[in-house]
Design a protein around this motif. Structure first.
Motif, PDB file in Angstrom:
ATOM      1  N   GLY A 124      36.590  35.723  45.743  1.00  0.00           N
ATOM      2  CA  GLY A 124      35.889  35.147  44.594  1.00  0.00           C
ATOM      3  C   GLY A 124      34.461  34.682  44.832  1.00  0.00           C
ATOM      4  O   GLY A 124      33.883  34.004  43.974  1.00  0.00           O
ATOM      5  N   ASP A 143      38.873  45.790  40.428  1.00  0.00           N
ATOM      6  CA  ASP A 143      37.490  45.854  40.894  1.00  0.00           C
ATOM      7  C   ASP A 143      36.931  47.270  40.795  1.00  0.00           C
ATOM      8  O   ASP A 143      35.775  47.465  40.405  1.00  0.00           O
ATOM      9  N   GLY A 195      31.894  36.465  44.783  1.00  0.00           N
ATOM     10  CA  GLY A 195      31.004  37.194  43.870  1.00  0.00           C
ATOM     11  C   GLY A 195      30.593  38.574  44.352  1.00  0.00           C
ATOM     12  O   GLY A 195      29.599  39.126  43.882  1.00  0.00           O
ATOM     13  N   LYS A 196      31.373  39.177  45.253  1.00  0.00           N
ATOM     14  CA  LYS A 196      31.027  40.506  45.795  1.00  0.00           C
ATOM     15  C   LYS A 196      30.937  41.536  44.668  1.00  0.00           C
ATOM     16  O   LYS A 196      29.956  42.269  44.562  1.00  0.00           O
ATOM     17  N   THR A 197      31.975  41.600  43.839  1.00  0.00           N
ATOM     18  CA  THR A 197      31.990  42.617  42.780  1.00  0.00           C
ATOM     19  C   THR A 197      30.896  42.335  41.755  1.00  0.00           C
ATOM     20  O   THR A 197      30.243  43.260  41.260  1.00  0.00           O
ATOM     21  N   SER A 198      30.667  41.051  41.457  1.00  0.00           N
ATOM     22  CA  SER A 198      29.605  40.699  40.490  1.00  0.00           C
ATOM     23  C   SER A 198      28.245  41.154  41.011  1.00  0.00           C
ATOM     24  O   SER A 198      27.423  41.691  40.252  1.00  0.00           O
ATOM     25  N   ARG A 235      35.858  47.821  37.328  1.00  0.00           N
ATOM     26  CA  ARG A 235      34.586  47.135  37.024  1.00  0.00           C
ATOM     27  C   ARG A 235      33.405  47.945  37.548  1.00  0.00           C
ATOM     28  O   ARG A 235      32.377  48.084  36.887  1.00  0.00           O
ATOM     29  N   GLU A 286      33.537  47.102  49.610  1.00  0.00           N
ATOM     30  CA  GLU A 286      33.889  45.703  49.350  1.00  0.00           C
ATOM     31  C   GLU A 286      35.205  45.425  50.054  1.00  0.00           C
ATOM     32  O   GLU A 286      36.257  45.947  49.682  1.00  0.00           O
ATOM     33  N   ASP A 301      23.089  29.309  40.607  1.00  0.00           N
ATOM     34  CA  ASP A 301      23.009  28.604  39.317  1.00  0.00           C
ATOM     35  C   ASP A 301      23.881  27.348  39.293  1.00  0.00           C
ATOM     36  O   ASP A 301      23.669  26.449  38.483  1.00  0.00           O
ATOM     37  N   ALA A 308      24.330  35.992  40.903  1.00  0.00           N
ATOM     38  CA  ALA A 308      24.686  37.251  40.234  1.00  0.00           C
ATOM     39  C   ALA A 308      24.778  37.026  38.731  1.00  0.00           C
ATOM     40  O   ALA A 308      24.593  37.947  37.943  1.00  0.00           O
TER      41      ALA A 308
HETATM   42  N1  LIG Z   1      28.465  30.691  38.025  1.00  0.00           N
HETATM   43  C1  LIG Z   1      28.537  31.861  38.674  1.00  0.00           C
HETATM   44  N2  LIG Z   1      29.699  32.538  38.713  1.00  0.00           N
HETATM   45  C2  LIG Z   1      29.730  33.701  39.386  1.00  0.00           C
HETATM   46  C3  LIG Z   1      28.606  34.241  40.050  1.00  0.00           C
HETATM   47  N3  LIG Z   1      28.964  35.393  40.651  1.00  0.00           N
HETATM   48  C4  LIG Z   1      30.253  35.576  40.356  1.00  0.00           C
HETATM   49  N4  LIG Z   1      30.739  34.565  39.606  1.00  0.00           N
HETATM   50  C5  LIG Z   1      32.093  34.396  39.081  1.00  0.00           C
HETATM   51  O1  LIG Z   1      32.955  34.200  40.193  1.00  0.00           O
HETATM   52  C6  LIG Z   1      34.219  34.808  39.951  1.00  0.00           C
HETATM   53  C7  LIG Z   1      34.561  35.781  41.066  1.00  0.00           C
HETATM   54  O2  LIG Z   1      33.594  36.822  41.069  1.00  0.00           O
HETATM   55  P1  LIG Z   1      33.903  38.255  41.684  1.00  0.00           P
HETATM   56  O3  LIG Z   1      32.656  39.035  41.576  1.00  0.00           O
HETATM   57  O4  LIG Z   1      35.145  38.826  41.103  1.00  0.00           O
HETATM   58  O5  LIG Z   1      34.168  37.845  43.188  1.00  0.00           O
HETATM   59  P2  LIG Z   1      34.719  38.748  44.388  1.00  0.00           P
HETATM   60  O6  LIG Z   1      34.112  38.228  45.641  1.00  0.00           O
HETATM   61  O7  LIG Z   1      34.508  40.162  44.076  1.00  0.00           O
HETATM   62  O8  LIG Z   1      36.277  38.389  44.344  1.00  0.00           O
HETATM   63  P3  LIG Z   1      37.481  39.125  45.134  1.00  0.00           P
HETATM   64  O9  LIG Z   1      37.262  40.607  45.017  1.00  0.00           O
HETATM   65  O10 LIG Z   1      38.689  38.662  44.410  1.00  0.00           O
HETATM   66  O11 LIG Z   1      37.416  38.629  46.549  1.00  0.00           O
HETATM   67  C8  LIG Z   1      34.111  35.477  38.581  1.00  0.00           C
HETATM   68  O12 LIG Z   1      34.635  34.614  37.610  1.00  0.00           O
HETATM   69  C9  LIG Z   1      32.605  35.643  38.398  1.00  0.00           C
HETATM   70  O13 LIG Z   1      32.222  35.665  37.044  1.00  0.00           O
HETATM   71  C10 LIG Z   1      27.382  33.507  39.979  1.00  0.00           C
HETATM   72  O14 LIG Z   1      26.328  33.883  40.514  1.00  0.00           O
HETATM   73  N5  LIG Z   1      27.420  32.318  39.286  1.00  0.00           N
END
Ligand SMILES: Nc1nc2c(ncn2[C@@H]2O[C@H](COP(=O)(O)OP(=O)(O)OP(=O)(O)O)[C@@H](O)[C@H]2O)c(=O)[nH]1
Ligand SMILES: [Mg+2]
Length: 284
Positions: free
Chosen positions: A111, A143, A113-116, A146, A188, A238, A268
């Motif tokens: 979580g 993912d 934010g890798k995928t974001s 997405r 990822e 942010d 992101a």
């Molecule tokens: N406020 C905020 N939320 C973010 C940001 N980047 C990602 N998120 C939120 O964080 C959560 C997880 O983001 P993902 O991109 O799914 O994270 P991940 O690292 O890919 O997660 P996994 O694949 O489960 O390990 C989501 O609800 C996103 O919307 C950011 O820059 N700011």
């Protein structure tokens, strides 16, 4: 059971191709086995000379594909537990170099934010760069879907009980994902700051992502991940006004472990700092 970190069996994983999987059953299993023919010669220092024929086999649509990599290597059985992975990683790395593919292994806690970050990056760069993505998660195609929605071809690896990707999984994924020359391949990894640090995938560079909600002590608690990475992206900038996160302290902690580590602070969500990341990518 994985010999190295104790997670689930590393041969019990699935690779999903969103387009070529059976539509009624997206669970397209790719069974992957390893056979090792070994000859051991003892020497006085208790190292073993390892005459090693490494045979991979995998099953696809009922067809078993097999290939082998004969190699000879002097190993110390106490130290070289990861040598099998490292050999395949080296083959992957060689392939990426030959084809001028920039392969980046994104690692982080779940979580962060890798995928974001990848979604934003694809939307920004896909018109000028060819981008491909290998997604690693224990379960679901979320993912990969997405990423495809953002505009890049993606393969999803589900590791089941496993907690990390390994080089063999990447090697098999490359047979399904037609990565083009001169492109960027993002991998990822499974969200986890521990085990993915131990497994070289053959990537060109490793990028560790942390978010400001995780606390600034992470580099000290999970040093191997920061030691083995080239770039650290600090995400969710942010949210800095709302959390106790000292960016300077995080950088100081991480630099005490890896003095060569680079840092980029981004959001992101708002896009803050993302231009610095795109510029870093351009320079690679
Ligand atoms: N406020 C905020 N939320 C973010 C940001 N980047 C990602 N998120 C939120 O964080 C959560 C997880 O983001 P993902 O991109 O799914 O994270 P991940 O690292 O890919 O997660 P996994 O694949 O489960 O390990 C989501 O609800 C996103 O919307 C950011 O820059 N700011
Ligand atoms: Mg993700």
């Amino acid at each position: 059971m994985c010999d190295t970190c104790g997670c689930g069996e590393s041969t019990d994983f699935k690779i999903h191709d969103l387009h070529h999987d059976n539509e009624n059953n997206q669970e397209h299993e790719l069974k992957h086995g390893h056979e090792h023919n070994h000859e051991h010669h003892h020497d006085p220092q208790s190292d073993h000379y390892h005459d090693h024929n490494h045979v991979h086999s995998h099953e696809h649509d009922g067809v078993v594909y097999t290939h082998s990599h004969p190699h000879k290597k002097l190993i110390n059985l106490n130290l070289d537990i990861l040598s099998g992975n490292n050999i395949v990683a080296q083959l992957n790395r060689q392939l990426f170099a030959e084809r001028n593919v920039l392969c980046l292994n994104l690692v982080s806690s779940p979580g962060s934010g890798k995928t974001s970050i990848l979604e934003k990056t694809i939307l920004k760069l896909i018109s000028s760069r060819k981008i491909f993505v290998i997604e690693g998660d224990q379960q679901t195609l979320l993912d990969a879907k997405r990423i495809e929605k953002a505009g890049a071809p993606a393969i999803q690896i589900n590791t089941g009980t496993g907690c990390h990707l390994d080089a063999g999984m990447v090697e098999l994924s490359l047979k399904k994902l037609s990565v083009e020359d001169n492109s960027i391949l993002f991998i990822e990894n499974v969200g986890n700051l521990v085990c993915p640090a131990l497994f070289d995938l053959g990537e060109t560079k490793r990028v560790v992502v942390i978010s400001v909600t995780e606390g600034d002590d992470k580099p000290l608690k999970y040093p191997y991940m920061f030691q083995s990475s080239h770039l650290c992206i600090i995400n969710k900038a942010d949210l800095l006004p709302y959390v106790d996160f000292d960016t300077e302290k995080t950088i100081e902690y991480a630099r005490s472990i890896n003095s060569n580590l680079e840092f980029i602070v981004v959001s992101a969500k708002t896009g803050e700092g993302m231009d610095v990341w795109y510029e870093w990518l351009r320079k690679q």
